[in-house]
Design an enzyme around this catalytic site. Structure first.
Site, PDB file in Angstrom:
ATOM      1  N   CYS A   1       0.102  -5.154   0.129  1.00  8.09           N
ATOM      2  CA  CYS A   1       0.963  -4.188  -0.553  1.00  8.09           C
ATOM      3  C   CYS A   1       0.132  -3.061  -1.162  1.00  8.09           C
ATOM      4  O   CYS A   1      -0.409  -2.234  -0.451  1.00  8.09           O
ATOM      5  CB  CYS A   1       1.863  -4.891  -1.563  1.00  8.09           C
TER       6      CYS A   1
ATOM      7  N   HIS B   1       4.436  -9.245   1.754  1.00 11.70           N
ATOM      8  CA  HIS B   1       3.820 -10.189   0.815  1.00 11.70           C
ATOM      9  C   HIS B   1       3.774 -11.612   1.380  1.00 11.70           C
ATOM     10  O   HIS B   1       4.557 -12.482   0.969  1.00 11.70           O
ATOM     11  CB  HIS B   1       4.593 -10.185  -0.506  1.00 11.70           C
TER      12      HIS B   1
ATOM     13  N   GLU C   1       1.713 -13.873   0.649  1.00 14.74           N
ATOM     14  CA  GLU C   1       1.338 -14.835  -0.400  1.00 14.74           C
ATOM     15  C   GLU C   1       2.561 -15.435  -1.073  1.00 14.74           C
ATOM     16  O   GLU C   1       2.485 -16.538  -1.634  1.00 14.74           O
ATOM     17  CB  GLU C   1       0.416 -14.172  -1.444  1.00 14.74           C
TER      18      GLU C   1
END
Length: 233
Positions: A110, A211, A213
């Site tokens: 990001c 994202h 994660e």
């Protein structure tokens, strides 16, 4: 398998007048789930301290956060630009200076993806609505842990090796890569043309706009992005 140490760039939160080193637990969990060891790299401005910390690490993850000051890519601040953090910008430039000097593999997520592009000479859309024909929602309203858009992926890229030609990913950003930095290539795009992945043509430097994660807990493919990045170190 010996564990590699992966530096994760940090941020600062401010609560009741107290400044606290701050990082999302999701990045830590993703590195651990990949079988390796995370090391939080807190915001600091001492270049020798930054270099010493990076020298004990094998790779670096540049994390998400607020907007990058447009001064870094020679633009005035647009009315649609969001919150800025000059302290973090200055710190991350120093981190990138030292990491590139050490020829360290880097994964940007990001804001981290955007920082990589800006650092190497690219520019950003200060808001995705400034791009012609932007038609999809890039700041999803639902859970960040679920996908909301398709991305098309270029063959031969890190993302292609993990996700194949098309993937369904989450999206939580309002800025995006505009002009890509020299020596970088686009590796993924959303259906409206917003750039969702970049990588250096010769160095082990990669960026994703989504994202993984956050989604890696339930999506093995998203965890695979971290595993593949670390496997290439």
């Amino acid at each position: 398998m010996s564990k590699k140490i992966i530096a994760i760039s940090g941020g600062i939160s401010r609560e009741n007048g107290v400044r606290r080193a701050n990082i999302s637990q999701n990045y830590i969990d993703a590195v651990v789930a990949s079988g390796h060891s995370p090391l939080i790299l807190p915001i600091m401005q001492d270049e020798e301290a930054i270099e010493a910390a990076l020298r004990v690490c094998d790779g670096l993850i540049m994390t998400g956060g607020v907007d990058i000051n447009p001064l870094y890519y020679n633009q005035p601040v647009h009315r649609l630009c969001g919150e800025l953090d000059d302290e973090r910008d200055t710190y991350e430039k120093k981190v990138m200076d030292k990491a590139t000097m050490l020829d360290m593999p880097i994964l940007g997520i990001c804001r981290g993806n955007q920082m990589i592009n800006v650092y190497f000479g690219g520019t950003l859309y200060q808001d995705v609505t400034l791009k012609d024909q932007n038609v999809i929602q890039h700041t999803q309203q639902g859970s960040r842990g679920k996908g909301c858009q398709f991305i098309d992926i270029e063959e031969g890229s890190l993302l292609y090796s993990v996700l194949g030609k098309r993937a369904y990913v989450n999206s939580y950003h309002h800025q995006a890569v505009d002009q890509i930095a020299p020596q970088f290539k686009v590796t993924a795009t959303a259906v409206d043309g917003i750039i969702e992945g970049i990588e250096h043509v010769s160095k082990k430097i990669y960026g994703v706009q989504f994202h993984p994660e956050v989604t890696h807990y339930e999506d093995e493919l998203m965890l695979g992005i971290f595993k593949e990045f670390i496997n290439r170190i």
